[in-house]
Enzyme design. Structure first.
Site, PDB file in Angstrom:
ATOM      1  N   ALA A  10      34.000  43.402  38.590  1.00  0.00           N
ATOM      2  CA  ALA A  10      33.218  42.342  37.925  1.00  0.00           C
ATOM      3  C   ALA A  10      32.280  41.594  38.865  1.00  0.00           C
ATOM      4  CB  ALA A  10      34.174  41.369  37.241  1.00  0.00           C
ATOM      5  N   ALA A  11      32.822  40.925  39.876  1.00  0.00           N
ATOM      6  CA  ALA A  11      31.983  40.101  40.744  1.00  0.00           C
ATOM      7  C   ALA A  11      31.047  40.968  41.580  1.00  0.00           C
ATOM      8  CB  ALA A  11      32.858  39.231  41.646  1.00  0.00           C
ATOM      9  N   GLU A  32      34.264  50.612  47.072  1.00  0.00           N
ATOM     10  CA  GLU A  32      35.371  50.426  46.131  1.00  0.00           C
ATOM     11  C   GLU A  32      36.591  51.203  46.616  1.00  0.00           C
ATOM     12  OE1 GLU A  32      38.122  49.859  43.405  1.00  0.00           O
ATOM     13  OE2 GLU A  32      36.296  48.644  43.553  1.00  0.00           O
ATOM     14  N   CYS A  42      41.080  43.194  31.312  1.00  0.00           N
ATOM     15  CA  CYS A  42      41.786  42.417  30.289  1.00  0.00           C
ATOM     16  C   CYS A  42      42.131  43.259  29.060  1.00  0.00           C
ATOM     17  CB  CYS A  42      40.948  41.213  29.867  1.00  0.00           C
ATOM     18  SG  CYS A  42      40.644  40.044  31.207  1.00  0.00           S
ATOM     19  N   VAL A  80      38.070  48.817  52.942  1.00  0.00           N
ATOM     20  CA  VAL A  80      37.653  48.066  54.125  1.00  0.00           C
ATOM     21  C   VAL A  80      38.877  47.440  54.777  1.00  0.00           C
ATOM     22  CG1 VAL A  80      36.288  46.108  54.958  1.00  0.00           C
ATOM     23  CG2 VAL A  80      35.341  47.652  53.229  1.00  0.00           C
ATOM     24  N   TYR A 424      31.285  22.356   8.576  1.00  0.00           N
ATOM     25  CA  TYR A 424      32.355  22.155   7.595  1.00  0.00           C
ATOM     26  C   TYR A 424      32.124  22.993   6.348  1.00  0.00           C
ATOM     27  CZ  TYR A 424      34.567  20.213   3.466  1.00  0.00           C
ATOM     28  OH  TYR A 424      35.235  20.084   2.281  1.00  0.00           O
TER      29      TYR A 424
END
Length: 445
Positions: A10-11, A32, A42, A80, A424
């Protein structure tokens, strides 16, 4: 300019996309550790439960897409191990071959996310003992469920634990939750959590609260789980005891960390080391109500911080505005929503506060299928400034939590909530929204 990004979800990829869209000459390298880029973590419980047909449905863009369509050098299986901030290089290994590598950078983003906590209890290495964070984790659980699995034990009553309890029930399993503390969903106050307990018991979930797991027992596969209060037979164990930021590889780098080892950043996602940024579940998040950094790892925040990090690596000067602590979860027939501070947090922070607790209906009571809605609001004693809200019910929780989250962001008082022009119609609301009904219970100022 050469940009290196550690983390392909994501980031990290939100940042990478901002860079390639705004700088046609940029060289972007993403590293990655796993094989899969940009997917909806999620959604994993719902793949396991069958509501989502495949983990493939969760993948937004593959590594090949990033390479071929956007020109990003998207590496996989690259872990890493060290950051040398003086030489401006990162060092690591290819996880499949063990071969070492390094990359130099002009600007570096650390977006390594978080990993589930794995307790060191005896027996955690047994078969059918699982964590859940990645697509491979979900596939392992699915493989286990193909065997004669009937009794499932979840250790941990947080969001992952509750979501997986629901999905295991959907699959016809008998479910037990063992929780070290005295309540499920510790992000809620105790009296609100009571509604969650009632729902769990109503659906046949066995709750073992205030129990410490001591060992998992079995030969090849887990067969029993032993706590300080008893021993339970089980065919599968899911460990859902929280997460920790993936920052241990930064030891010795000079990059400053804070709560739980998450990286300290300023509003521009900069660390204390020049040209190094951090974002997402490995970083801290400024909390607008607490007025200090906090650690609340959520996908929404990771995407926002990643986008802002990417823009600021391009020197756009865009600040992250912070969080108010909003979250929501479906648990069986209930929706659980919260934002801002709970009463527990207000006490810990020594905020002077008042509480409004209120039960009402999700829409006009005379219209069919109106459901109970339980609200708890906190506000500052003198000023009336809204501090937080918790709402639990079967219908209409999400839109009210979002109203409260918006009010918190804009520092509204409970008096101002009464004046909001909210929609409403009898199938959707009462003439006074439940939030407004609640705040009207206090004396006018």
């Amino acid at each position: 300019m050469k940009y290196v990004i550690i983390g392909g979800d994501a980031a990290g990829m939100s940042a990478a996309m901002q860079i390639v869209r705004n700088d046609q000459e940029a060289e972007v390298i993403t590293l990655e550790k796993g094989e899969i880029y940009s997917y909806g973590q999620c959604g994993l419980p719902y793949v396991i439960g069958g509501k989502v047909s495949s983990t493939n449905d969760l993948i937004v863009r593959s590594a090949d897409t990033f390479r071929e369509k956007y020109g990003i050098n998207a590496y996989t299986h690259t872990e890493v191990k060290r950051v040398d901030e003086k030489e401006k290089k990162v060092y690591g290994i290819h996880t499949k071959t063990g071969e070492g590598f390094f990359h130099s950078y002009d600007k570096l983003l650390i977006a390594t996310g978080a990993s589930p906590n794995q307790p060191d209890w005896p027996g955690v290495e047994l078969g059918h003992v699982h964590l859940l964070k990645t697509i491979p984790d979900a596939k392992k659980i699915q493989e286990s469920l193909q065997e004669e699995i009937q009794n499932v034990t979840i250790v941990g009553g947080g969001y992952i634990g509750l979501e997986m309890a629901e999905n295991f029930l959907e699959l016809g399993k008998k479910v037990r939750i063992i929780q070290r503390g005295g309540q499920l969903a510790s992000l809620f106050d105790e009296e609100m959590a009571a509604h969650i307990h009632e729902e769990a018991k109503r659906k046949g979930i066995e709750l073992c609260l205030e129990e410490d797991v001591e060992a998992l027992i079995g030969e090849e596969n887990v067969r029993e789980i032993h706590t300080n209060k008893g021993t339970y037979e089980t065919d599968l164990v899911l460990l859902a005891t929280g997460v920790h930021p993936n920052t241990r590889f930064l030891e010795g780098s000079g990059i400053k960390v804070g709560i739980k080892g998450a990286i300290e950043v300023n509003a521009y996602m900069e660390t204390n080391v020049k040209d190094i940024y951090a974002a997402g579940d490995c970083a801290l998040h400024y909390h607008r109500i607490k007025q200090k950094n906090d650690y609340v790892p959520l996908g929404t925040t990771a995407n926002k911080q990643g986008r802002i990090a990417g823009l600021n690596m391009l020197e756009k000067g865009v600040p992250f505005q912070g969080i108010v602590g909003s979250s929501i979860i479906q648990f069986l027939e209930l929706t659980l929503g919260r934002t801002g501070l709970t009463e527990k947090e207000a006490k810990e922070l020594h905020f002077p506060y008042e509480v409004i607790s209120f039960q009402t209906k999700s829409h006009a009571g005379y219209y069919p299928q109106a459901e109970d809605l339980y609200l708890k609001l906190l506000y500052q004693k003198d000023s009336g400034l809204l501090l937080g809200g918790q709402i639990i019910g079967k219908q209409g929780v999400d839109k009210r939590i979002d109203v409260l989250a918006t009010a918190l962001y804009h520092k509204m008082t409970v008096h101002e909530l009464e004046d909001l022009d909210l929609s409403y119609s009898p199938p959707y609301n009462s003439v006074w929204d439940p939030i407004q009904q609640a705040v009207k219970r206090r004396s006018p100022k």
